[in-house]
Scaffold this active site. Structure first.
Site, PDB file in Angstrom:
ATOM      1  N   CYS A 188     -37.388  51.677  25.557  1.00 43.56           N
ATOM      2  CA  CYS A 188     -36.586  52.237  26.663  1.00 43.56           C
ATOM      3  C   CYS A 188     -35.192  51.610  26.724  1.00 43.56           C
ATOM      4  O   CYS A 188     -34.243  52.242  27.196  1.00 43.56           O
ATOM      5  CB  CYS A 188     -37.255  52.022  28.008  1.00 43.56           C
ATOM      6  SG  CYS A 188     -38.967  52.559  28.083  1.00 43.56           S
ATOM      7  N   GLN A 215     -20.367  33.208  25.949  1.00 42.20           N
ATOM      8  CA  GLN A 215     -21.377  33.391  24.895  1.00 42.20           C
ATOM      9  C   GLN A 215     -22.717  32.859  25.374  1.00 42.20           C
ATOM     10  O   GLN A 215     -23.731  33.037  24.714  1.00 42.20           O
ATOM     11  CB  GLN A 215     -20.968  32.625  23.633  1.00 42.20           C
ATOM     12  CG  GLN A 215     -19.683  33.126  23.014  1.00 42.20           C
ATOM     13  CD  GLN A 215     -19.178  32.136  21.976  1.00 42.20           C
ATOM     14  OE1 GLN A 215     -19.533  32.211  20.804  1.00 42.20           O
ATOM     15  NE2 GLN A 215     -18.351  31.206  22.389  1.00 42.20           N
ATOM     16  N   ASN A 216     -22.710  32.175  26.502  1.00 45.70           N
ATOM     17  CA  ASN A 216     -23.935  31.536  26.981  1.00 45.70           C
ATOM     18  C   ASN A 216     -24.848  32.551  27.651  1.00 45.70           C
ATOM     19  O   ASN A 216     -24.391  33.459  28.343  1.00 45.70           O
ATOM     20  CB  ASN A 216     -23.597  30.413  27.973  1.00 45.70           C
ATOM     21  CG  ASN A 216     -22.758  29.334  27.324  1.00 45.70           C
ATOM     22  OD1 ASN A 216     -22.677  29.281  26.097  1.00 45.70           O
ATOM     23  ND2 ASN A 216     -22.136  28.497  28.123  1.00 45.70           N
ATOM     24  N   CYS A 263     -37.386  46.581  27.406  1.00 44.45           N
ATOM     25  CA  CYS A 263     -38.352  47.251  26.541  1.00 44.45           C
ATOM     26  C   CYS A 263     -37.636  47.610  25.249  1.00 44.45           C
ATOM     27  O   CYS A 263     -36.513  48.125  25.288  1.00 44.45           O
ATOM     28  CB  CYS A 263     -38.863  48.520  27.226  1.00 44.45           C
ATOM     29  SG  CYS A 263     -39.704  49.647  26.098  1.00 44.45           S
ATOM     30  N   GLU A 296     -14.003  17.907  20.663  1.00 42.95           N
ATOM     31  CA  GLU A 296     -13.546  17.875  19.260  1.00 42.95           C
ATOM     32  C   GLU A 296     -12.910  19.217  18.921  1.00 42.95           C
ATOM     33  O   GLU A 296     -13.160  20.217  19.590  1.00 42.95           O
ATOM     34  CB  GLU A 296     -14.725  17.603  18.322  1.00 42.95           C
ATOM     35  CG  GLU A 296     -15.793  18.676  18.416  1.00 42.95           C
ATOM     36  CD  GLU A 296     -17.134  18.267  17.804  1.00 42.95           C
ATOM     37  OE1 GLU A 296     -17.216  17.192  17.219  1.00 42.95           O
ATOM     38  OE2 GLU A 296     -18.076  19.071  17.931  1.00 42.95           O
ATOM     39  N   SER A 354     -17.778  26.093  19.206  1.00 44.68           N
ATOM     40  CA  SER A 354     -17.401  25.521  17.918  1.00 44.68           C
ATOM     41  C   SER A 354     -16.521  26.457  17.084  1.00 44.68           C
ATOM     42  O   SER A 354     -16.014  26.059  16.045  1.00 44.68           O
ATOM     43  CB  SER A 354     -18.660  25.165  17.132  1.00 44.68           C
ATOM     44  OG  SER A 354     -19.476  26.310  17.001  1.00 44.68           O
ATOM     45  N   HIS A 410     -23.460  37.698  24.834  1.00 42.44           N
ATOM     46  CA  HIS A 410     -24.670  37.503  24.020  1.00 42.44           C
ATOM     47  C   HIS A 410     -25.949  37.736  24.818  1.00 42.44           C
ATOM     48  O   HIS A 410     -27.026  37.310  24.401  1.00 42.44           O
ATOM     49  CB  HIS A 410     -24.674  36.097  23.394  1.00 42.44           C
ATOM     50  CG  HIS A 410     -23.644  35.913  22.309  1.00 42.44           C
ATOM     51  ND1 HIS A 410     -23.276  34.686  21.805  1.00 42.44           N
ATOM     52  CD2 HIS A 410     -22.903  36.825  21.626  1.00 42.44           C
ATOM     53  CE1 HIS A 410     -22.356  34.854  20.856  1.00 42.44           C
ATOM     54  NE2 HIS A 410     -22.104  36.135  20.736  1.00 42.44           N
ATOM     55  N   ALA A 451     -15.504  19.255  29.197  1.00 43.73           N
ATOM     56  CA  ALA A 451     -15.125  20.401  30.031  1.00 43.73           C
ATOM     57  C   ALA A 451     -14.935  19.973  31.490  1.00 43.73           C
ATOM     58  O   ALA A 451     -13.988  20.420  32.151  1.00 43.73           O
ATOM     59  CB  ALA A 451     -16.194  21.481  29.924  1.00 43.73           C
TER      60      ALA A 451
HETATM   61  P1  OAD Z   1     -22.009  25.353  19.406  1.00 45.46           P
HETATM   62  O1  OAD Z   1     -23.220  24.507  19.550  1.00 45.46           O
HETATM   63  O2  OAD Z   1     -21.695  25.928  18.080  1.00 45.46           O
HETATM   64  O3  OAD Z   1     -20.730  24.520  19.830  1.00 45.46           O
HETATM   65  C1  OAD Z   1     -20.699  23.786  21.017  1.00 45.46           C
HETATM   66  C2  OAD Z   1     -19.329  23.196  21.180  1.00 45.46           C
HETATM   67  O4  OAD Z   1     -19.297  22.526  22.432  1.00 45.46           O
HETATM   68  C3  OAD Z   1     -18.927  22.174  20.112  1.00 45.46           C
HETATM   69  O5  OAD Z   1     -17.687  22.539  19.572  1.00 45.46           O
HETATM   70  C4  OAD Z   1     -18.825  20.866  20.885  1.00 45.46           C
HETATM   71  O6  OAD Z   1     -17.746  20.056  20.450  1.00 45.46           O
HETATM   72  C5  OAD Z   1     -18.540  21.355  22.290  1.00 45.46           C
HETATM   73  N1  OAD Z   1     -18.946  20.434  23.368  1.00 45.46           N
HETATM   74  C6  OAD Z   1     -19.949  19.523  23.377  1.00 45.46           C
HETATM   75  N2  OAD Z   1     -19.986  18.874  24.557  1.00 45.46           N
HETATM   76  C7  OAD Z   1     -18.992  19.378  25.322  1.00 45.46           C
HETATM   77  C8  OAD Z   1     -18.494  19.115  26.636  1.00 45.46           C
HETATM   78  N3  OAD Z   1     -19.047  18.192  27.421  1.00 45.46           N
HETATM   79  N4  OAD Z   1     -17.445  19.839  27.092  1.00 45.46           N
HETATM   80  C9  OAD Z   1     -16.878  20.783  26.300  1.00 45.46           C
HETATM   81  N5  OAD Z   1     -17.293  21.067  25.063  1.00 45.46           N
HETATM   82  C10 OAD Z   1     -18.329  20.388  24.569  1.00 45.46           C
HETATM   83  O7  OAD Z   1     -22.130  26.483  20.530  1.00 45.46           O
HETATM   84  P2  OAD Z   1     -21.350  27.868  20.635  1.00 45.46           P
HETATM   85  O8  OAD Z   1     -20.021  27.768  19.985  1.00 45.46           O
HETATM   86  O9  OAD Z   1     -21.423  28.298  22.042  1.00 45.46           O
HETATM   87  O10 OAD Z   1     -25.231  32.807  19.600  1.00 45.46           O
HETATM   88  O11 OAD Z   1     -22.270  28.797  19.766  1.00 45.46           O
HETATM   89  C11 OAD Z   1     -21.897  30.134  19.623  1.00 45.46           C
HETATM   90  C12 OAD Z   1     -23.108  30.993  19.443  1.00 45.46           C
HETATM   91  O12 OAD Z   1     -23.900  30.512  18.367  1.00 45.46           O
HETATM   92  C13 OAD Z   1     -24.064  30.994  20.606  1.00 45.46           C
HETATM   93  O13 OAD Z   1     -23.713  31.878  21.641  1.00 45.46           O
HETATM   94  C14 OAD Z   1     -25.327  31.423  19.971  1.00 45.46           C
HETATM   95  C15 OAD Z   1     -25.267  30.491  18.793  1.00 45.46           C
HETATM   96  O14 OAD Z   1     -26.091  30.706  17.772  1.00 45.46           O
HETATM   97  C16 OAD Z   1     -26.282  33.613  19.725  1.00 45.46           C
HETATM   98  O15 OAD Z   1     -27.357  33.239  20.163  1.00 45.46           O
HETATM   99  C17 OAD Z   1     -26.030  35.012  19.285  1.00 45.46           C
END
Ligand code: OAD
Length: 236
Positions: free
Chosen positions: A125, A96-97, A122, A210, A184, A114, A226
């Protein structure tokens, strides 16, 4: 990969989120309270925000480009690259990153569902191209060289459909194990992959400090960072 309990014929689907880049110094979304300069992230990551204030949106993504360029891949990115080398086609990485830390950590094939921070397109385009520019001054926003329309970040915003979902579901269907790292479980459709896998009887493993919101769909939750847990999986 005995640390994950994989047999030589098993196929691994990996989903990563912002948590895998946290130890590289990149803020997670929920960890920063979901805020940027007083704006909710959702306010700068939507088609509506782009229509209302493209300068604000480019400011946000320029900052994210700067942050990503200043960071380095960590041991968790490298561990997944090692798994890919060991497993070849039996390994699939979906993230998702939008940062490029998986690639810089050695991963050869990464599906960025994502979008990608270092690509733009563009808005007319629609063809993505490599772009490492910073557009922080609202007076010099990029426009298409071919048609003159506005150029936007190649990012999937809230309300837009993630990239290549058919490929993702096909890979999920062909897998025996799903490993989810540092997300998360709050943003769909990605948060639903583990539920699909669970219903089909795949083995599902979560890695992070968590429990995620969709914890109930995992067979195995390994609490820790991680880098700690994935490095341990390689030691096996
Ligand atoms: P979140 O910020 O929602 O969640 C990050 C997760 O990483 C949390 O559950 C933390 O517990 C965990 N975390 C923190 N430190 C960590 C570590 N050292 N090792 C492993 N895990 C750790 O981020 P995402 O779930 O990626 O979408 O968010 C999903 C999507 O929401 C993103 O891709 C983005 C966002 O809005 C878009 O931009 C469309």
């Amino acid at each position: 990969m005995s640390g994950l309990g994989l047999l030589p014929t098993d196929r691994l689907f990996v989903l990563t989120g912002a948590g895998i880049s946290a130890e590289s110094g990149l803020a997670t979304f929920r960890g920063s309270g979901g805020l940027w300069n007083g704006y909710r992230v959702e306010q700068v990551a939507t088609p509506e925000a782009w229509q209302a204030d493209p300068a604000l949106v480019w400011n946000f993504y320029s900052m994210r480009r700067r942050d990503a360029l200043a960071s380095e891949p960590n041991a968790a990115h490298r561990a997944l690259a090692t798994m890919e080398k060991q497993m070849g086609d039996r390994f699939y990485l979906c993230t998702q990153n939008v940062d490029d830390l998986h690639e810089r950590g050695g991963s050869l094939r990464v599906h960025h569902m994502h979008g990608s921070l270092f690509e733009s397109r563009c808005e007319r385009c629609e063809v993505p191209f490599a772009d490492r520019g910073f557009y922080e001054d609202g007076n010099t926003l990029p426009t298409c060289k071919d048609c003159g329309a506005a150029v936007r970040p190649h990012i999937v915003w809230f309300g837009e459909i993630p990239l290549a979902m058919e490929e993702i579901y096909a890979k999920l269907a062909a897998s025996t194990h799903v490993l989810v790292v540092g997300t998360s479980g709050s943003v769909y459709p990605a948060a639903g992959f583990v539920q699909i896998a669970n219903q089909r009887g795949l083995k599902t493993i979560y890695v992070g400090p968590e429990e995620p919101l969709n914890a109930g769909a995992f067979d195995d939750i390994r609490l820790g960072t991680a880098t700690e847990i994935l490095s341990g999986c390689l030691d096996g």
